[in-house]
Design an enzyme around this catalytic site. Structure first.
Site, PDB file in Angstrom:
ATOM      1  N   TYR A  50      -1.902   0.267   9.968  1.00 59.26           N
ATOM      2  CA  TYR A  50      -2.130  -0.453   8.706  1.00 59.26           C
ATOM      3  C   TYR A  50      -0.879  -0.370   7.827  1.00 59.26           C
ATOM      4  CZ  TYR A  50      -3.616  -1.357   3.980  1.00 59.26           C
ATOM      5  OH  TYR A  50      -3.682  -1.840   2.692  1.00 59.26           O
TER       6      TYR A  50
ATOM      7  N   THR B 293       0.811  -1.210   0.000  1.00 55.17           N
ATOM      8  CA  THR B 293       0.000   0.000   0.000  1.00 55.17           C
ATOM      9  C   THR B 293       0.848   1.265   0.000  1.00 55.17           C
ATOM     10  OG1 THR B 293      -1.492   1.300   1.383  1.00 55.17           O
ATOM     11  CG2 THR B 293      -0.072  -0.213   2.520  1.00 55.17           C
TER      12      THR B 293
HETATM   13  C1  UD1 Z   1      -7.165   3.710   0.996  1.00 58.93           C
HETATM   14  C2  UD1 Z   1      -7.143   2.241   1.383  1.00 58.93           C
HETATM   15  C3  UD1 Z   1      -5.890   1.964   2.149  1.00 58.93           C
HETATM   16  C4  UD1 Z   1      -4.674   2.414   1.331  1.00 58.93           C
HETATM   17  C5  UD1 Z   1      -4.813   3.868   0.911  1.00 58.93           C
HETATM   18  C6  UD1 Z   1      -3.687   4.262  -0.035  1.00 58.93           C
HETATM   19  C7  UD1 Z   1      -9.059   0.836   2.002  1.00 58.93           C
HETATM   20  C8  UD1 Z   1     -10.211   0.635   2.933  1.00 58.93           C
HETATM   21  N1  UD1 Z   1      -8.308   1.934   2.221  1.00 58.93           N
HETATM   22  O1  UD1 Z   1      -7.191   4.452   2.191  1.00 58.93           O
HETATM   23  O2  UD1 Z   1      -5.834   0.580   2.418  1.00 58.93           O
HETATM   24  O3  UD1 Z   1      -3.530   2.291   2.123  1.00 58.93           O
HETATM   25  O4  UD1 Z   1      -6.047   4.030   0.228  1.00 58.93           O
HETATM   26  O5  UD1 Z   1      -3.705   5.653  -0.240  1.00 58.93           O
HETATM   27  O6  UD1 Z   1      -8.843   0.060   1.100  1.00 58.93           O
HETATM   28  N2  UD1 Z   1     -12.827  10.537   2.961  1.00 58.93           N
HETATM   29  C9  UD1 Z   1     -13.858  11.397   3.314  1.00 58.93           C
HETATM   30  N3  UD1 Z   1     -15.083  10.861   3.625  1.00 58.93           N
HETATM   31  C10 UD1 Z   1     -15.323   9.503   3.574  1.00 58.93           C
HETATM   32  C11 UD1 Z   1     -14.271   8.642   3.211  1.00 58.93           C
HETATM   33  C12 UD1 Z   1     -13.036   9.186   2.916  1.00 58.93           C
HETATM   34  O7  UD1 Z   1     -13.665  12.618   3.361  1.00 58.93           O
HETATM   35  O8  UD1 Z   1     -16.453   9.088   3.886  1.00 58.93           O
HETATM   36  C13 UD1 Z   1     -11.522  11.107   2.592  1.00 58.93           C
HETATM   37  C14 UD1 Z   1     -10.382  10.629   3.480  1.00 58.93           C
HETATM   38  O9  UD1 Z   1     -10.232  11.442   4.605  1.00 58.93           O
HETATM   39  C15 UD1 Z   1      -9.214  10.711   2.483  1.00 58.93           C
HETATM   40  C16 UD1 Z   1      -9.850  10.364   1.148  1.00 58.93           C
HETATM   41  O10 UD1 Z   1     -11.228  10.628   1.299  1.00 58.93           O
HETATM   42  O11 UD1 Z   1      -8.728  12.025   2.403  1.00 58.93           O
HETATM   43  C17 UD1 Z   1      -9.664   8.904   0.769  1.00 58.93           C
HETATM   44  O12 UD1 Z   1     -10.089   8.101   1.850  1.00 58.93           O
HETATM   45  P1  UD1 Z   1     -10.447   6.542   1.631  1.00 58.93           P
HETATM   46  O13 UD1 Z   1     -11.219   6.350   0.396  1.00 58.93           O
HETATM   47  O14 UD1 Z   1     -11.031   6.052   2.914  1.00 58.93           O
HETATM   48  O15 UD1 Z   1      -9.031   5.883   1.375  1.00 58.93           O
HETATM   49  P2  UD1 Z   1      -7.669   5.946   2.229  1.00 58.93           P
HETATM   50  O16 UD1 Z   1      -7.923   6.241   3.663  1.00 58.93           O
HETATM   51  O17 UD1 Z   1      -6.738   6.857   1.496  1.00 58.93           O
END
Ligand code: UD1
Length: 325
Positions: free
Chosen positions: A141, A117
């Site tokens: 993680y 990752t």
């Molecule tokens: C994901 C992966 C992680 C990997 C990473 C690499 C999963 C579950 N997560 O994590 O394993 O290491 O990519 O970059 O497979 N966000 C919101 N609202 C939400 C969800 C997310 O604002 O409801 C924002 C988060 O704060 C972040 C971005 O969207 O800034 C991406 O978040 P998310 O899609 O959860 O992925 P990662 O945490 O980056």
């Protein structure tokens, strides 16, 4: 065609990769405990319901099925969950990977493709992360995967096992044919959550942090389409089968999109505003993660087909609308 074991092959990334390998005629065995995966997502070969940490079971599979290559997807992947329960992550991701590698070596498995990752990079000092950037994870993680990478490197150096470590950036989208997709229960991934919110399956979408030092204050990620990522695995395996040396490669496109930009795209395609609420930063989140993707293109001759957010959101929305399970 070779005998391949796919751990976590009923899950999101594993099942999309398995579909491509099955279509290419490989003999597949999927080992999955179905904690996050779906029986219906296994389109080719046999599904064995069991845990990758069960060394007796793994030894038996590797031996009786004469497995030459292992693709190891089975893992927990949710950053905030790892902050709350680090020992679970070190047990499930690191200890079990160590045990799997031991089984592989004693059963003379030659090729190992490992799901790592971008979280191993932590908060990159500047711009895009290359494979030689310092490893400085900021959540358990990322640390659980970094430690697994180190174990794999050292164990391979002392044996005949060769590996490709693939460091995924943010994986999104669904099978362009619509056969499989992202159905992980209680998903936390932004694009998945945004699609659920658009289709009324979630009350609202929380934007975790608007005060990051990014162009619009929200988190920036390098979103890669699942089909391109699955193809990267196919080519990584082929590379090893052709005698390629052990290597570590980023999987991303080399460009970043903010949470706000993702929301805009989902709203455009859906044709209506999403129910959005600003919330505090989420534990363990870096501000920005973008891949330098030169090495994978050079080493595997990999060329992305879906390097645009339109296709990523389009296939995600399509799956969410017509989900088979
Ligand atoms: C994901 C992966 C992680 C990997 C990473 C690499 C999963 C579950 N997560 O994590 O394993 O290491 O990519 O970059 O497979 N966000 C919101 N609202 C939400 C969800 C997310 O604002 O409801 C924002 C988060 O704060 C972040 C971005 O969207 O800034 C991406 O978040 P998310 O899609 O959860 O992925 P990662 O945490 O980056």
């Amino acid at each position: 065609m070779s005998n391949i074991l796919i751990t976590g092959g009923a899950g999101y990334i594993g099942s999309h990769t398995a579909k491509k390998l099955g279509q290419a005629g490989h003999h597949l065995t999927t080992l999955d405990n179905l904690s996050k995966g779906f029986r219906q997502a296994v389109l080719f070969g046999d599904l064995i319901e069991g845990d990758v940490g069960d060394m007796e079971l793994v030894d038996d599979i590797l031996k009786t099925r004469q497995i030459a290559s292992v693709l190891h997807f089975a893992a927990l992947t949710v950053v905030p969950e790892s902050v709350e329960n680090p020992l679970l992550y070190y047990w499930n991701n690191t200890s079990k990977t160590r045990n799997l590698i031991e089984c592989c070596i004693r059963n003379r498995v030659r090729n190992f493709v490992f799901s790592s990752t971008a979280a191993v990079y932590g908060i990159p000092e500047s711009g895009a992360c290359s494979e030689t950037s310092p490893l400085a994870p900021i959540n358990p993680y990322g640390t659980s995967k970094m430690m697994s990478e180190i174990i794999l490197r050292d164990a391979a150096a002392a044996s005949e096992l060769r590996f490709v470590v693939l460091r995924y950036f943010n994986v999104a989208g669904s099978d362009p044919d619509g056969d499989i997709g992202q159905s992980t229960p209680n998903a936390t991934l932004l694009i998945k959550v945004a699609c659920e919110a658009a289709l009324g399956k979630r009350e609202k979408l929380y934007v975790f942090g608007t005060d990051y030092a990014t162009a619009d204050g929200t988190g920036v990620r390098d979103y890669i389409h699942i089909d391109d990522l699955a193809q990267a695995h196919v080519q990584a395996l082929q590379y090893l089968q052709e005698g390629g040396r052990s290597t570590t490669l980023n999987c991303g496109y080399g460009r970043g999109l903010s949470v706000r930009e993702i929301i805009n795209e989902v709203e455009d395609q859906h044709g209506a505003a999403l129910p959005v609420e600003v919330a505090p930063r989420r534990a363990g989140d870096p501000p920005s993660l973008i891949a330098c993707a030169d090495a994978i293109k050079e080493t595997l001759k990999w060329q992305p087909k879906y390097d645009n957010i339109t296709d990523i959101v389009r296939t995600s929305l399509a799956w969410e609308r017509d989900r088979k399970w």
